[in-house]
Design an enzyme around this catalytic site. Structure first.
Site, PDB file in Angstrom:
ATOM      1  N   SER A   1       0.863  -1.199   0.000  1.00 11.93           N
ATOM      2  CA  SER A   1       0.000   0.000   0.000  1.00 11.93           C
ATOM      3  C   SER A   1       0.888   1.234   0.000  1.00 11.93           C
ATOM      4  CB  SER A   1      -0.869   0.006   1.264  1.00 11.93           C
ATOM      5  OG  SER A   1      -1.466   1.268   1.451  1.00 11.93           O
TER       6      SER A   1
ATOM      7  N   TYR B   1      -1.982  -0.741  10.229  1.00 12.70           N
ATOM      8  CA  TYR B   1      -2.003  -0.973   8.780  1.00 12.70           C
ATOM      9  C   TYR B   1      -0.714  -0.437   8.140  1.00 12.70           C
ATOM     10  CZ  TYR B   1      -3.837  -1.160   3.998  1.00 12.70           C
ATOM     11  OH  TYR B   1      -4.026  -1.440   2.662  1.00 12.70           O
TER      12      TYR B   1
ATOM     13  N   LYS C   1       2.277  -2.710   6.344  1.00 14.09           N
ATOM     14  CA  LYS C   1       2.644  -2.566   4.934  1.00 14.09           C
ATOM     15  C   LYS C   1       4.117  -2.183   4.778  1.00 14.09           C
ATOM     16  CE  LYS C   1      -1.311  -3.714   3.208  1.00 14.09           C
ATOM     17  NZ  LYS C   1      -1.449  -4.961   2.440  1.00 14.09           N
TER      18      LYS C   1
HETATM   19  N1  NAP Z   1      -8.625  -1.295  -1.666  1.00 14.11           N
HETATM   20  C1  NAP Z   1      -7.693  -0.399  -1.460  1.00 14.11           C
HETATM   21  O1  NAP Z   1      -7.946   0.819  -1.498  1.00 14.11           O
HETATM   22  C2  NAP Z   1      -6.280  -0.817  -1.179  1.00 14.11           C
HETATM   23  C3  NAP Z   1      -5.278   0.156  -1.189  1.00 14.11           C
HETATM   24  C4  NAP Z   1      -3.971  -0.212  -0.935  1.00 14.11           C
HETATM   25  C5  NAP Z   1      -3.678  -1.526  -0.650  1.00 14.11           C
HETATM   26  N2  NAP Z   1      -4.665  -2.461  -0.638  1.00 14.11           N
HETATM   27  C6  NAP Z   1      -4.286  -3.846  -0.325  1.00 14.11           C
HETATM   28  O2  NAP Z   1      -4.757  -4.714  -1.308  1.00 14.11           O
HETATM   29  C7  NAP Z   1      -4.871  -6.035  -0.759  1.00 14.11           C
HETATM   30  C8  NAP Z   1      -6.209  -6.602  -1.215  1.00 14.11           C
HETATM   31  O3  NAP Z   1      -7.236  -5.851  -0.568  1.00 14.11           O
HETATM   32  P1  NAP Z   1      -8.611  -5.493  -1.278  1.00 14.11           P
HETATM   33  O4  NAP Z   1      -8.726  -4.017  -1.237  1.00 14.11           O
HETATM   34  O5  NAP Z   1      -8.727  -6.206  -2.549  1.00 14.11           O
HETATM   35  O6  NAP Z   1      -9.615  -6.053  -0.152  1.00 14.11           O
HETATM   36  P2  NAP Z   1     -10.731  -7.168  -0.167  1.00 14.11           P
HETATM   37  O7  NAP Z   1     -11.673  -6.931  -1.285  1.00 14.11           O
HETATM   38  O8  NAP Z   1     -11.291  -7.185   1.211  1.00 14.11           O
HETATM   39  O9  NAP Z   1      -9.915  -8.537  -0.427  1.00 14.11           O
HETATM   40  C9  NAP Z   1      -9.145  -9.119   0.607  1.00 14.11           C
HETATM   41  C10 NAP Z   1      -9.025 -10.603   0.352  1.00 14.11           C
HETATM   42  O10 NAP Z   1      -8.252 -11.209   1.415  1.00 14.11           O
HETATM   43  C11 NAP Z   1      -8.986 -12.320   1.953  1.00 14.11           C
HETATM   44  N3  NAP Z   1      -8.576 -12.500   3.348  1.00 14.11           N
HETATM   45  C12 NAP Z   1      -8.648 -11.613   4.374  1.00 14.11           C
HETATM   46  N4  NAP Z   1      -8.147 -12.141   5.492  1.00 14.11           N
HETATM   47  C13 NAP Z   1      -7.755 -13.412   5.174  1.00 14.11           C
HETATM   48  C14 NAP Z   1      -7.169 -14.471   5.902  1.00 14.11           C
HETATM   49  N5  NAP Z   1      -6.867 -14.337   7.205  1.00 14.11           N
HETATM   50  N6  NAP Z   1      -6.912 -15.629   5.260  1.00 14.11           N
HETATM   51  C15 NAP Z   1      -7.212 -15.784   3.944  1.00 14.11           C
HETATM   52  N7  NAP Z   1      -7.752 -14.799   3.188  1.00 14.11           N
HETATM   53  C16 NAP Z   1      -8.024 -13.638   3.812  1.00 14.11           C
HETATM   54  C17 NAP Z   1     -10.429 -11.918   1.801  1.00 14.11           C
HETATM   55  O11 NAP Z   1     -11.331 -13.009   1.941  1.00 14.11           O
HETATM   56  P3  NAP Z   1     -12.855 -12.655   2.423  1.00 14.11           P
HETATM   57  O12 NAP Z   1     -13.373 -11.613   1.478  1.00 14.11           O
HETATM   58  O13 NAP Z   1     -13.563 -13.946   2.368  1.00 14.11           O
HETATM   59  O14 NAP Z   1     -12.702 -12.107   3.826  1.00 14.11           O
HETATM   60  C18 NAP Z   1     -10.375 -11.348   0.378  1.00 14.11           C
HETATM   61  O15 NAP Z   1     -10.342 -12.397  -0.565  1.00 14.11           O
HETATM   62  C19 NAP Z   1      -4.756  -5.880   0.753  1.00 14.11           C
HETATM   63  O16 NAP Z   1      -3.483  -6.300   1.178  1.00 14.11           O
HETATM   64  C20 NAP Z   1      -4.909  -4.386   0.965  1.00 14.11           C
HETATM   65  O17 NAP Z   1      -4.239  -3.940   2.109  1.00 14.11           O
HETATM   66  C21 NAP Z   1      -5.956  -2.144  -0.897  1.00 14.11           C
END
Ligand code: NAP
Length: 248
Positions: free
Chosen positions: A136, A148, A152
């Site tokens: 991130s 968080y 990261k």
């Molecule tokens: N969205 C943003 O703005 C943003 C910005 C910067 C970085 N990121 C990073 O991008 C990455 C993906 O996030 P996202 O935004 O795509 O969020 P998301 O839609 O919530 O996806 C997260 C995924 O991780 C899975 N997960 C969570 N905890 C887990 C665990 N303990 N074991 C196995 N699977 C687990 C979730 O499964 P379930 O859905 O079944 O819980 C889901 O498949 C993260 O590392 C996040 O920090 C996101």
């Protein structure tokens, strides 16, 4: 055809990576924590691509689960791993609870360690495999959550350390560091009362990114670049995919 594991592949950025890999004919093992997004992914994939997809539900913060998960799908070499598991919290040193601190660090960091270590023998079987960690911009620009941002920043060092360690096996390791994109991250972590409040926040955030708001497609295309043949001399990179937010 290659075989990939996408941890966090059932939702958001990981789900988009899953779709793009399937569309180009690769096999994918997508891992998520809960049944709801796992089932939704299964249903959303076109029937013609379903034989390429294995969906696994398990908590990757648990070492034994991670060791079990890496046996999923067809046996044999694995060309790449995307670590896109994540959750987010709010609060600084005065307000973050020890429980939230521990669970954010475990979800964002331990899960990447657990699955990467468990999958390593299969990644080594492939020639020139690639690991991409979804970090991130908060790793370098503190956001509203201490745990968080710290998780990261540690994930970036995990990337650099592994890049150095695994080059001997021709395994490349890189991070993408996204700005804000619409996924289930914030709502799933309970940061907003409802979808309307989340949508308002997304609009405010988009205005803070010099190129405007981005999407999961923007992030997934960077992940696929780092997984693929166009980046074979790139390792240890921490790549901002954030519409310029890190320099604003
Ligand atoms: N969205 C943003 O703005 C943003 C910005 C910067 C970085 N990121 C990073 O991008 C990455 C993906 O996030 P996202 O935004 O795509 O969020 P998301 O839609 O919530 O996806 C997260 C995924 O991780 C899975 N997960 C969570 N905890 C887990 C665990 N303990 N074991 C196995 N699977 C687990 C979730 O499964 P379930 O859905 O079944 O819980 C889901 O498949 C993260 O590392 C996040 O920090 C996101």
């Amino acid at each position: 055809m290659n075989r990939y594991f996408v941890a966090g592949g059932t939702s958001g950025i990981g789900r988009q990576c899953t779709f793009e890999l399937l569309r180009r004919g690769d096999e994918v093992v997508a891992i998520g924590r809960g049944d709801e997004h796992a089932e939704d992914l299964r249903q959303s994939v076109p029937a013609s691509l379903r034989p390429l997809l294995t969906v696994v539900v398990g908590d990757l913060t648990d070492v034994a689960t991670a060791r079990q998960v890496v046996t999923a799908g067809n046996p044999g070499p694995v060309a790449g791993l995307v670590n896109s598991v994540g959750c987010i919290s709010v609060g600084g040193i005065e307000t973050e609870t020890p429980e939230r601190w521990k669970s954010t660090i475990a979800t964002n960091l331990d899960s990447a360690f657990n699955i990467t270590q468990a999958l390593l023998p299969r990644l080594r079987q492939s020639s020139g495999s690639s690991i991409v960690n979804v970090s991130s911009i908060c790793s370098r620009r503190p956001c509203e959550s201490l745990s968080y941002s710290v998780s990261k920043a540690a994930l970036d060092m995990f990337t650099m350390h592994l890049a150095k360690d695994l080059a001997r096996y021709s395994i490349r390791v890189n991070s993408v560091n996204p700005g804000v994109v619409k996924t289930n991250l914030q709502l799933g972590s309970g940061l907003f009362e409802d979808k309307a409040a989340y949508e308002r926040w997304l609009k405010e955030m988009a205005a803070l990114h010099p190129l405007g708001g981005g999407s999961v497609e923007d992030v997934a295309s960077a992940v696929l670049f780092l997984l693929g043949r166009g980046s074979t001399w790139i390792t240890g990179t921490v790549l901002a995919v954030d519409g310029g937010r890190a320099v604003a």
